[in-house]
Structures are given as structure tokens and as C-alpha cells.
Design a protein around this motif. Structure first.
Motif, PDB file in Angstrom:
ATOM      1  N   GLY A 210     -81.837  14.448 -33.660  1.00  0.00           N
ATOM      2  CA  GLY A 210     -81.896  13.213 -34.221  1.00  0.00           C
ATOM      3  C   GLY A 210     -80.578  12.610 -34.899  1.00  0.00           C
ATOM      4  O   GLY A 210     -80.017  11.658 -34.604  1.00  0.00           O
ATOM      5  N   VAL A 211     -80.154  13.629 -35.733  1.00  0.00           N
ATOM      6  CA  VAL A 211     -79.190  13.218 -36.644  1.00  0.00           C
ATOM      7  C   VAL A 211     -77.763  13.292 -35.715  1.00  0.00           C
ATOM      8  O   VAL A 211     -76.978  12.421 -35.577  1.00  0.00           O
ATOM      9  N   PHE A 212     -77.809  14.376 -34.905  1.00  0.00           N
ATOM     10  CA  PHE A 212     -76.492  14.406 -33.926  1.00  0.00           C
ATOM     11  C   PHE A 212     -76.593  13.311 -32.746  1.00  0.00           C
ATOM     12  O   PHE A 212     -75.628  12.658 -32.544  1.00  0.00           O
ATOM     13  N   GLY A 213     -77.646  12.790 -32.574  1.00  0.00           N
ATOM     14  CA  GLY A 213     -77.855  12.002 -31.444  1.00  0.00           C
ATOM     15  C   GLY A 213     -77.536  10.515 -32.076  1.00  0.00           C
ATOM     16  O   GLY A 213     -76.894   9.759 -31.224  1.00  0.00           O
ATOM     17  N   ALA A 214     -77.903  10.198 -33.237  1.00  0.00           N
ATOM     18  CA  ALA A 214     -77.487   9.036 -33.854  1.00  0.00           C
ATOM     19  C   ALA A 214     -76.038   8.821 -34.143  1.00  0.00           C
ATOM     20  O   ALA A 214     -75.690   7.800 -33.984  1.00  0.00           O
ATOM     21  N   ALA A 215     -75.602   9.967 -34.426  1.00  0.00           N
ATOM     22  CA  ALA A 215     -73.933   9.801 -34.738  1.00  0.00           C
ATOM     23  C   ALA A 215     -73.342   9.590 -33.399  1.00  0.00           C
ATOM     24  O   ALA A 215     -72.350   9.081 -33.477  1.00  0.00           O
ATOM     25  N   ALA A 216     -73.691  10.499 -32.396  1.00  0.00           N
ATOM     26  CA  ALA A 216     -73.249  10.165 -31.082  1.00  0.00           C
ATOM     27  C   ALA A 216     -73.157   8.955 -30.539  1.00  0.00           C
ATOM     28  O   ALA A 216     -72.504   8.560 -29.949  1.00  0.00           O
ATOM     29  N   GLN A 217     -74.502   8.560 -30.685  1.00  0.00           N
ATOM     30  CA  GLN A 217     -74.598   7.194 -30.268  1.00  0.00           C
ATOM     31  C   GLN A 217     -73.611   6.033 -30.823  1.00  0.00           C
ATOM     32  O   GLN A 217     -73.225   5.307 -30.318  1.00  0.00           O
ATOM     33  N   LEU A 218     -73.326   6.078 -32.178  1.00  0.00           N
ATOM     34  CA  LEU A 218     -72.722   5.254 -32.806  1.00  0.00           C
ATOM     35  C   LEU A 218     -71.091   5.553 -32.386  1.00  0.00           C
ATOM     36  O   LEU A 218     -70.392   4.440 -32.191  1.00  0.00           O
ATOM     37  N   CYS A 219     -70.716   6.571 -32.185  1.00  0.00           N
ATOM     38  CA  CYS A 219     -69.340   6.999 -31.740  1.00  0.00           C
ATOM     39  C   CYS A 219     -69.309   6.277 -30.342  1.00  0.00           C
ATOM     40  O   CYS A 219     -68.196   5.832 -30.030  1.00  0.00           O
ATOM     41  N   MET A 220     -70.084   6.657 -29.290  1.00  0.00           N
ATOM     42  CA  MET A 220     -70.109   6.193 -28.082  1.00  0.00           C
ATOM     43  C   MET A 220     -70.220   4.722 -28.034  1.00  0.00           C
ATOM     44  O   MET A 220     -69.408   4.058 -27.303  1.00  0.00           O
ATOM     45  N   THR A 221     -70.855   3.887 -28.865  1.00  0.00           N
ATOM     46  CA  THR A 221     -70.929   2.645 -28.821  1.00  0.00           C
ATOM     47  C   THR A 221     -69.725   2.001 -29.479  1.00  0.00           C
ATOM     48  O   THR A 221     -69.210   0.763 -28.760  1.00  0.00           O
ATOM     49  N   ALA A 222     -69.007   2.631 -30.269  1.00  0.00           N
ATOM     50  CA  ALA A 222     -67.863   2.153 -30.906  1.00  0.00           C
ATOM     51  C   ALA A 222     -66.790   2.178 -29.587  1.00  0.00           C
ATOM     52  O   ALA A 222     -65.785   1.487 -29.423  1.00  0.00           O
ATOM     53  N   ALA A 223     -66.866   3.358 -28.874  1.00  0.00           N
ATOM     54  CA  ALA A 223     -65.681   3.616 -27.978  1.00  0.00           C
ATOM     55  C   ALA A 223     -66.037   2.516 -26.793  1.00  0.00           C
ATOM     56  O   ALA A 223     -65.045   2.094 -26.402  1.00  0.00           O
ATOM     57  N   TYR A 224     -67.267   2.321 -26.461  1.00  0.00           N
ATOM     58  CA  TYR A 224     -67.380   1.430 -25.064  1.00  0.00           C
ATOM     59  C   TYR A 224     -67.177  -0.118 -25.667  1.00  0.00           C
ATOM     60  O   TYR A 224     -66.857  -1.014 -24.759  1.00  0.00           O
ATOM     61  N   LYS A 225     -67.478  -0.448 -26.919  1.00  0.00           N
ATOM     62  CA  LYS A 225     -67.203  -1.729 -27.557  1.00  0.00           C
ATOM     63  C   LYS A 225     -65.513  -2.010 -27.647  1.00  0.00           C
ATOM     64  O   LYS A 225     -65.268  -3.243 -27.413  1.00  0.00           O
ATOM     65  N   GLY A 226     -65.022  -0.962 -28.225  1.00  0.00           N
ATOM     66  CA  GLY A 226     -63.502  -1.277 -28.362  1.00  0.00           C
ATOM     67  C   GLY A 226     -62.442  -0.676 -27.552  1.00  0.00           C
ATOM     68  O   GLY A 226     -61.446  -1.179 -27.545  1.00  0.00           O
ATOM     69  N   GLY A 227     -62.913   0.176 -26.660  1.00  0.00           N
ATOM     70  CA  GLY A 227     -62.036   0.503 -25.541  1.00  0.00           C
ATOM     71  C   GLY A 227     -62.270   0.033 -24.076  1.00  0.00           C
ATOM     72  O   GLY A 227     -63.225  -0.909 -24.009  1.00  0.00           O
ATOM     73  N   ARG A 228     -61.586   0.593 -23.054  1.00  0.00           N
ATOM     74  CA  ARG A 228     -61.938   0.173 -21.695  1.00  0.00           C
ATOM     75  C   ARG A 228     -62.880   1.021 -21.300  1.00  0.00           C
ATOM     76  O   ARG A 228     -63.305   2.310 -21.540  1.00  0.00           O
ATOM     77  N   THR A 229     -63.771   0.417 -20.604  1.00  0.00           N
ATOM     78  CA  THR A 229     -64.837   0.848 -20.053  1.00  0.00           C
ATOM     79  C   THR A 229     -64.931   2.255 -19.228  1.00  0.00           C
ATOM     80  O   THR A 229     -65.313   3.362 -19.713  1.00  0.00           O
ATOM     81  N   LEU A 230     -63.835   2.086 -18.305  1.00  0.00           N
ATOM     82  CA  LEU A 230     -63.704   3.296 -17.415  1.00  0.00           C
ATOM     83  C   LEU A 230     -62.995   4.540 -18.295  1.00  0.00           C
ATOM     84  O   LEU A 230     -63.101   5.620 -17.777  1.00  0.00           O
ATOM     85  N   VAL A 231     -62.179   4.238 -19.071  1.00  0.00           N
ATOM     86  CA  VAL A 231     -61.478   5.219 -20.011  1.00  0.00           C
ATOM     87  C   VAL A 231     -62.464   5.979 -20.814  1.00  0.00           C
ATOM     88  O   VAL A 231     -62.254   6.977 -20.788  1.00  0.00           O
ATOM     89  N   SER A 232     -63.159   5.170 -21.309  1.00  0.00           N
ATOM     90  CA  SER A 232     -64.394   5.773 -22.520  1.00  0.00           C
ATOM     91  C   SER A 232     -65.170   6.631 -21.413  1.00  0.00           C
ATOM     92  O   SER A 232     -65.455   7.914 -21.803  1.00  0.00           O
TER      93      SER A 232
END
Length: 282
Positions: A210-232
Motif C-alpha cells: 500500500g505505501v509503495f503503491g501510493a507513493a509510486a502513483q503520486l510520482c507517476m501522476t506527477a510525471a504524466y501531468k507535468g511531462g510529455r506522455t510518451l517520454v514518461s
């Protein structure tokens, strides 16, 4: 470069995969998926409450699309981890950039370019090599779960991109994904034989999931939100490297030459697809 958040997400996702693999010795994949989502839901809800963040959203339908596709992909992925070596399951799950490139190629330009077609051919060859060495039914069931999770994850990732463009904060995106995954995971677990009482070791592993998954989701969401989709999406392949390292260190699970070649082909096909995006800003 905000897309680099995906590297942090990859390490966290690989760590989550280790906990899932160990917990699957005691619990079915559907139950682990429920605990992963429910623990994340509680953590995110508490943090949002303490920070005064708003729970209400004007984009409920987009959240629902992301949540449902993400939940189904998550359960299939955990099933693949339970049935396959960790690096193999992760590699098959991370065919999602290939599916994403194919989808964007058809929807943006109406046809696949030659590089994308070549990438898909390389990816297919890689999948065959990854699964070929052991032709047991369990291997193929796990393989189909891994590939299906990658396919369905494409819809989830595109929805994350859309939510980012709509201005939705990462916390709220992860909150509603965790809510949908909790509901789907609980329903699947009940159909799959009901819930079991975990021992202390399994509880610790579920907390890690749960903890690793939640932290990973936040990082992934930040990547897709702020970066280019295909680069992420291409940087997500670093999860394969982290998972392979974990597999060697924890289980002495060194891939065979054929599996190594297949994994390289899948990663190469994804990189080729990412380097040849459709002619539109993504």
C-alpha cells in the motif's frame, strides 16, 4: 524535467512488486489488490484532510474511467506477479507503451508509421521469447494476465494525462483511483472465495504494497501531468531493470538467455515507439 518523476515511480513500483510476490504466497491476487488500494486510499484521504485539500471534483467521469481501467489492470498485474517471475511479469505489464503508441498512431494519423509497425513486431517477438522457454499452462495464464494488464493500463495512463490537462491535482487523482480499486478488489476477492485473515508477516507485506503503491502513483501522476506522455511512458521501462535486480538479489532468479533477449526486444520496441510519436503534441 518532470518526466523524471517516472524513474522514482519505477523504483517504488518494483519495490511494491516484491511485496506482492511475497504476499502472494499467502493471499490471492484479488485480495492483495484490495489491500493495496484500501491502504493507499486511507493514506491519501488522511493527508488530504490534514492539508485541507478538496475531495470534490468536477471531472468525476474522467476519474471513473481512469479508476475502472486502472483497477482491472492492477488486479491482472498482481495475478501475473503471483504466477510468473517478477521481471517477466513486469516486462509483460510494461508493454503498455507499445499499446499506447499504436492507439495514438491510429487515432492521430489514422495509420501506423513504419517505425511503430516495426516496434510492434519487435515487441511481439520479445513476448514470444519471454514466454517460450516454459510452455506450461500456468506460464501462459500469467503471460495473458500480464499482457492484458498492459493493454488496459493504456486507457488508465491516457486518462491520467487528460486529468492533468484538466488541472486535477495528483492527490485527488490517486484518491479516486484507490477508491475504484478498493471496490473492484473487494468484489473480486469475494467472488474468488472471500477474505482471509493474514498473519503478521503478511500484514507487513500488505502495508508495504500500500505505501509503495501510493507513493509510486503520486510520482507517476506527477510525471504524466507535468511531462510529455510518451517520454514518461518510455521511462517507465526502468521498472524492468529494478525488478530484474530484485529478482536476482532476492530469489537468485537470473533470466535465461532467451528471456534476456525477449526483455531487451520488448524494451527496445518501446523505446523505438517513443522515439517515433504521432505528428501531434502529446
Amino acid at each position: 524535467m518532470k518526466s523524471l518523476w517516472m524513474v522514482a515511480a519505477s523504483l517504488l513500483f518494483a519495490s511494491m512488486g516484491v511485496c506482492v510476490k511475497l504476499a502472494s504466497e499467502a493471499l490471492p491476487a484479488s485480495e492483495i489488490a484490495f489491500y493495496r488500494a484500501f491502504i493507499s486510499l486511507l493514506l491519501i484521504a488522511v493527508i488530504m484532510r490534514l492539508s485541507g485539500a478538496q475531495f470534490a471534483t468536477p471531472h468525476a467521469l474522467t476519474h471513473l474511467k481512469r479508476g475502472v481501467s486502472g483497477a482491472i489492470s492492477l488486479i491482472l498485474y498482481f495475478q501475473a506477479i503471483a504466477l510468473l517471475p517478477l521481471p517477466t511479469a513486469v516486462t509483460l505489464n510494461y508493454t503498455s507503451p507499445l499499446f499506447m503508441a499504436a492507439w495514438l498512431g491510429f487515432t492521430v494519423s489514422g495509420e501506423l508509421s513504419r517505425p511503430i509497425a516495426l516496434a510492434l513486431a519487435l515487441g511481439f517477438a520479445g513476448v514470444v521469447l519471454v514466454l517460450q522457454p516454459t510452455l506450461g499452462s500456468e506460464q501462459w495464464v500469467g503471460g495473458l494476465c500480464g499482457l492484458s494488464s498492459g493493454l488496459i493500463a493504456t486507457m488508465a495512463y491516457l486518462s491520467v494525462r487528460d486529468l492533468g490537462r484538466l488541472g486535477e491535482p495528483e492527490w485527488r487523482t490517486v484518491l479516486y483511483f484507490s477508491l475504484c480499486s478498493s471496490v473492484f478488489g473487494a468484489a473480486w476477492a469475494l467472488i474468488d472465495g472471500g477474505f482471509h485473515l493474514p498473519d503478521l508477516r503478511t500484514c507487513a507485506l500488505l502495508l508495504g504494497v500500500g505505501v509503495f503503491g501510493a507513493a509510486a502513483q503520486l510520482c507517476m501522476t506527477a510525471a504524466y501531468k507535468g511531462g510529455r506522455t510518451l517520454v514518461s511512458a518510455s521511462l517507465a521501462y526502468t521498472t524492468v531493470a529494478f525488478s530484474t535486480l530484485y529478482g536476482v538479489l532476492l530469489w537468485n532468479d537470473v533470466p535465461s538467455a532467451a528471456v534476456w533477449l525477449g526483455m531487451v526486444l520488448i524494451v527496445a520496441s518501446g523505446v523505438l515507439a517513443m522515439l517515433n510519436p504521432p505528428p501531434a503534441k502529446l
